[in-house]
Motif scaffolding. Sequence first.
Motif, PDB file in Angstrom:
ATOM      1  N   LEU A 120      11.852 -11.751  12.386  1.00 15.60           N
ATOM      2  CA  LEU A 120      12.683 -12.640  13.203  1.00 15.60           C
ATOM      3  C   LEU A 120      14.096 -12.096  13.255  1.00 15.60           C
ATOM      4  O   LEU A 120      14.731 -11.898  12.218  1.00 15.60           O
ATOM      5  CB  LEU A 120      12.696 -14.056  12.616  1.00 15.60           C
ATOM      6  N   GLN A 121      14.586 -11.853  14.460  1.00 15.42           N
ATOM      7  CA  GLN A 121      15.975 -11.444  14.651  1.00 15.42           C
ATOM      8  C   GLN A 121      16.743 -12.563  15.324  1.00 15.42           C
ATOM      9  O   GLN A 121      17.622 -13.166  14.731  1.00 15.42           O
ATOM     10  CB  GLN A 121      16.059 -10.167  15.477  1.00 15.42           C
ATOM     11  N   ASN A 122      16.388 -12.878  16.566  1.00 12.56           N
ATOM     12  CA  ASN A 122      17.018 -13.986  17.276  1.00 12.56           C
ATOM     13  C   ASN A 122      15.955 -14.712  18.090  1.00 12.56           C
ATOM     14  O   ASN A 122      15.112 -14.084  18.736  1.00 12.56           O
ATOM     15  CB  ASN A 122      18.112 -13.481  18.232  1.00 12.56           C
ATOM     16  N   LEU A 123      16.007 -16.044  18.043  1.00 10.92           N
ATOM     17  CA  LEU A 123      15.093 -16.825  18.860  1.00 10.92           C
ATOM     18  C   LEU A 123      15.357 -16.545  20.335  1.00 10.92           C
ATOM     19  O   LEU A 123      16.496 -16.470  20.778  1.00 10.92           O
ATOM     20  CB  LEU A 123      15.278 -18.316  18.575  1.00 10.92           C
ATOM     21  N   GLY A 124      14.282 -16.356  21.096  1.00 10.46           N
ATOM     22  CA  GLY A 124      14.416 -16.088  22.520  1.00 10.46           C
ATOM     23  C   GLY A 124      14.577 -14.627  22.861  1.00 10.46           C
ATOM     24  O   GLY A 124      14.593 -14.255  24.032  1.00 10.46           O
ATOM     25  N   ASP A 125      14.721 -13.754  21.828  1.00 11.68           N
ATOM     26  CA  ASP A 125      14.851 -12.319  22.055  1.00 11.68           C
ATOM     27  C   ASP A 125      13.538 -11.613  21.703  1.00 11.68           C
ATOM     28  O   ASP A 125      12.626 -12.202  21.127  1.00 11.68           O
ATOM     29  CB  ASP A 125      15.970 -11.739  21.186  1.00 11.68           C
ATOM     30  N   GLU A 126      13.477 -10.336  22.039  1.00 10.30           N
ATOM     31  CA  GLU A 126      12.367  -9.519  21.569  1.00 10.30           C
ATOM     32  C   GLU A 126      12.594  -9.178  20.101  1.00 10.30           C
ATOM     33  O   GLU A 126      13.698  -8.833  19.694  1.00 10.30           O
ATOM     34  CB  GLU A 126      12.249  -8.246  22.407  1.00 10.30           C
ATOM     35  N   ASN A 127      11.549  -9.298  19.298  1.00 10.33           N
ATOM     36  CA  ASN A 127      11.656  -9.089  17.858  1.00 10.33           C
ATOM     37  C   ASN A 127      10.706  -7.982  17.413  1.00 10.33           C
ATOM     38  O   ASN A 127       9.574  -7.899  17.896  1.00 10.33           O
ATOM     39  CB  ASN A 127      11.333 -10.386  17.122  1.00 10.33           C
ATOM     40  N   PRO A 128      11.146  -7.137  16.481  1.00 11.36           N
ATOM     41  CA  PRO A 128      10.312  -6.009  16.058  1.00 11.36           C
ATOM     42  C   PRO A 128       9.081  -6.448  15.256  1.00 11.36           C
ATOM     43  O   PRO A 128       9.145  -7.387  14.458  1.00 11.36           O
ATOM     44  CB  PRO A 128      11.264  -5.171  15.190  1.00 11.36           C
ATOM     45  N   PHE A 129       7.993  -5.740  15.483  1.00 12.31           N
ATOM     46  CA  PHE A 129       6.779  -5.846  14.675  1.00 12.31           C
ATOM     47  C   PHE A 129       6.569  -4.477  14.052  1.00 12.31           C
ATOM     48  O   PHE A 129       6.581  -3.459  14.754  1.00 12.31           O
ATOM     49  CB  PHE A 129       5.591  -6.231  15.555  1.00 12.31           C
ATOM     50  N   THR A 144       8.705  -3.948  19.871  1.00 13.19           N
ATOM     51  CA  THR A 144       9.336  -5.249  20.035  1.00 13.19           C
ATOM     52  C   THR A 144       8.509  -6.104  20.987  1.00 13.19           C
ATOM     53  O   THR A 144       7.974  -5.620  21.986  1.00 13.19           O
ATOM     54  CB  THR A 144      10.764  -5.109  20.583  1.00 13.19           C
ATOM     55  N   TYR A 145       8.413  -7.381  20.638  1.00 14.19           N
ATOM     56  CA  TYR A 145       7.645  -8.324  21.444  1.00 14.19           C
ATOM     57  C   TYR A 145       8.457  -9.602  21.591  1.00 14.19           C
ATOM     58  O   TYR A 145       9.083 -10.070  20.636  1.00 14.19           O
ATOM     59  CB  TYR A 145       6.306  -8.646  20.771  1.00 14.19           C
ATOM     60  N   LEU A 146       8.417 -10.168  22.771  1.00 17.11           N
ATOM     61  CA  LEU A 146       9.114 -11.411  23.035  1.00 17.11           C
ATOM     62  C   LEU A 146       8.338 -12.582  22.431  1.00 17.11           C
ATOM     63  O   LEU A 146       7.117 -12.664  22.575  1.00 17.11           O
ATOM     64  CB  LEU A 146       9.264 -11.621  24.542  1.00 17.11           C
ATOM     65  N   ASP A 147       9.050 -13.437  21.723  1.00  9.38           N
ATOM     66  CA  ASP A 147       8.519 -14.707  21.232  1.00  9.38           C
ATOM     67  C   ASP A 147       7.515 -14.577  20.105  1.00  9.38           C
ATOM     68  O   ASP A 147       6.690 -15.469  19.889  1.00  9.38           O
ATOM     69  CB  ASP A 147       7.899 -15.519  22.373  1.00  9.38           C
ATOM     70  N   ILE A 148       7.527 -13.458  19.358  1.00 13.67           N
ATOM     71  CA  ILE A 148       6.760 -13.372  18.115  1.00 13.67           C
ATOM     72  C   ILE A 148       7.757 -13.414  16.966  1.00 13.67           C
ATOM     73  O   ILE A 148       8.626 -12.561  16.847  1.00 13.67           O
ATOM     74  CB  ILE A 148       5.924 -12.079  18.055  1.00 13.67           C
ATOM     75  N   TYR A 149       7.640 -14.432  16.110  1.00 17.88           N
ATOM     76  CA  TYR A 149       8.604 -14.628  15.031  1.00 17.88           C
ATOM     77  C   TYR A 149       7.878 -14.872  13.709  1.00 17.88           C
ATOM     78  O   TYR A 149       7.182 -15.884  13.575  1.00 17.88           O
ATOM     79  CB  TYR A 149       9.503 -15.835  15.291  1.00 17.88           C
ATOM     80  N   ILE A 150       8.062 -13.989  12.751  1.00 10.58           N
ATOM     81  CA  ILE A 150       7.571 -14.138  11.376  1.00 10.58           C
ATOM     82  C   ILE A 150       6.285 -14.955  11.271  1.00 10.58           C
ATOM     83  O   ILE A 150       6.116 -15.779  10.391  1.00 10.58           O
ATOM     84  CB  ILE A 150       8.662 -14.718  10.432  1.00 10.58           C
ATOM     85  N   ASN A 151       5.355 -14.726  12.185  1.00  5.04           N
ATOM     86  CA  ASN A 151       4.066 -15.404  12.127  1.00  5.04           C
ATOM     87  C   ASN A 151       3.089 -14.638  11.241  1.00  5.04           C
ATOM     88  O   ASN A 151       3.178 -13.413  11.121  1.00  5.04           O
ATOM     89  CB  ASN A 151       3.473 -15.542  13.531  1.00  5.04           C
ATOM     90  N   PRO A 152       2.130 -15.344  10.636  1.00  2.00           N
ATOM     91  CA  PRO A 152       1.120 -14.650   9.827  1.00  2.00           C
ATOM     92  C   PRO A 152       0.243 -13.751  10.683  1.00  2.00           C
ATOM     93  O   PRO A 152       0.038 -13.998  11.873  1.00  2.00           O
ATOM     94  CB  PRO A 152       0.312 -15.789   9.205  1.00  2.00           C
ATOM     95  N   VAL A 153      -0.279 -12.695  10.058  1.00  2.00           N
ATOM     96  CA  VAL A 153      -1.007 -11.643  10.760  1.00  2.00           C
ATOM     97  C   VAL A 153      -2.458 -11.604  10.292  1.00  2.00           C
ATOM     98  O   VAL A 153      -2.737 -11.758   9.100  1.00  2.00           O
ATOM     99  CB  VAL A 153      -0.340 -10.268  10.500  1.00  2.00           C
ATOM    100  N   THR A 154      -3.378 -11.410  11.224  1.00  2.00           N
ATOM    101  CA  THR A 154      -4.793 -11.240  10.920  1.00  2.00           C
ATOM    102  C   THR A 154      -5.260  -9.913  11.519  1.00  2.00           C
ATOM    103  O   THR A 154      -4.832  -9.548  12.618  1.00  2.00           O
ATOM    104  CB  THR A 154      -5.630 -12.385  11.523  1.00  2.00           C
ATOM    105  N   ILE A 155      -6.147  -9.189  10.822  1.00  2.00           N
ATOM    106  CA  ILE A 155      -6.625  -7.889  11.297  1.00  2.00           C
ATOM    107  C   ILE A 155      -8.144  -7.860  11.296  1.00  2.00           C
ATOM    108  O   ILE A 155      -8.791  -8.266  10.324  1.00  2.00           O
ATOM    109  CB  ILE A 155      -6.082  -6.744  10.422  1.00  2.00           C
ATOM    110  N   ASP A 156      -8.724  -7.385  12.402  1.00  2.00           N
ATOM    111  CA  ASP A 156     -10.173  -7.191  12.503  1.00  2.00           C
ATOM    112  C   ASP A 156     -10.441  -6.295  13.705  1.00  2.00           C
ATOM    113  O   ASP A 156      -9.678  -6.288  14.668  1.00  2.00           O
ATOM    114  CB  ASP A 156     -10.894  -8.532  12.670  1.00  2.00           C
ATOM    115  N   HIS A 157     -11.536  -5.537  13.652  1.00  2.00           N
ATOM    116  CA  HIS A 157     -11.955  -4.687  14.776  1.00  2.00           C
ATOM    117  C   HIS A 157     -10.833  -3.772  15.270  1.00  2.00           C
ATOM    118  O   HIS A 157     -10.620  -3.639  16.486  1.00  2.00           O
ATOM    119  CB  HIS A 157     -12.468  -5.552  15.937  1.00  2.00           C
TER     120      HIS A 157
END
Length: 298
Positions: A120-129, A144-157
């Motif tokens: 999370l950098q700034n709400l409403g901005d693109e944030n690095p993953f 960088t992706y718009l509207d992704i903020y410190i959300n939990p991550v799941t991996i498969d396939h």
Amino acid sequence: NMSGLGVLWNFSVSVPQDVGKGMIIYEDQAYFPLSYSLVAVNATNGSLIWNFTTDGGVGSGSAVVVDDLVLFGDSVGGNSGSNLFAVNKSTGVQIWNFSSAQETRTSPAVYNGVVYFSTLQNLGDENPFYAVNLTNGKQIWNRTYLDIYINPVTIDHEMVFVGSIFGDFLIALNVTDGTTVWTNTDPTDAVPNAAVSDGEKVYFGSTDNKVYAANINTGITDWTFTAWGDISSDPALKDDILVVGSGNKFYAINTTTGLEVWNYVVGSGVNSAPVITANGLLFFASQDKSLYALNITN
């Protein structure tokens, strides 16, 4: 104690601090966040093993244990910025840290020696993953992706799945380079919790009161289930049953049809992550100050 649900031990904090909700137990140790530290205690008797202190807050994300490492992030603190830490699980000694200008107080995921986490950098901005090397913490890629903020991550396939709090979508990223594989934009409100996959579908909840099941390869919605209120907990799977909390209800949903199998009403909101044992016992906590144990089949 599973047989009687009595208190085996408790751990007292020496100074007033918030105890974060992200406790995990691995082998014979329990790890949980305090306001400005991650603590490891003996899971049998509650005695302190180590306490790793940070400059920034730790309390909102769960740690992850991989091999001999415990991985966790903090928020921006002092002049040190924000970090994703890797510490030795037995000693609490730091092995490496990855520093960034963004808040990394999140739950990372690990796949094939790579650590993936949102920031999370700034709400409403693109944030690095970020994707970083598990062994040394060196960056492999970031996008960088718009509207992704410190959300939990799941991996498969060979895909990374992460939801959006403000963009109302679940996105699937290629694990190799972070390029977008697909985006499911069917939700009409936030997707704040972790997704879960059975290899064929990806299941995730939204604050639009719905659970979504999307084809893992295409992202196309296979079915939706409408609950009583916001989907407030992470989902969990056991065979062909998906369980998830919403309002003061806990639901069991058939993963093939999307139809309700049963629901259980409690005294207040349910937002804790459920845990399912190998023999089909479902545990979850409620804001009515109770811990519940249910048989998942009925």
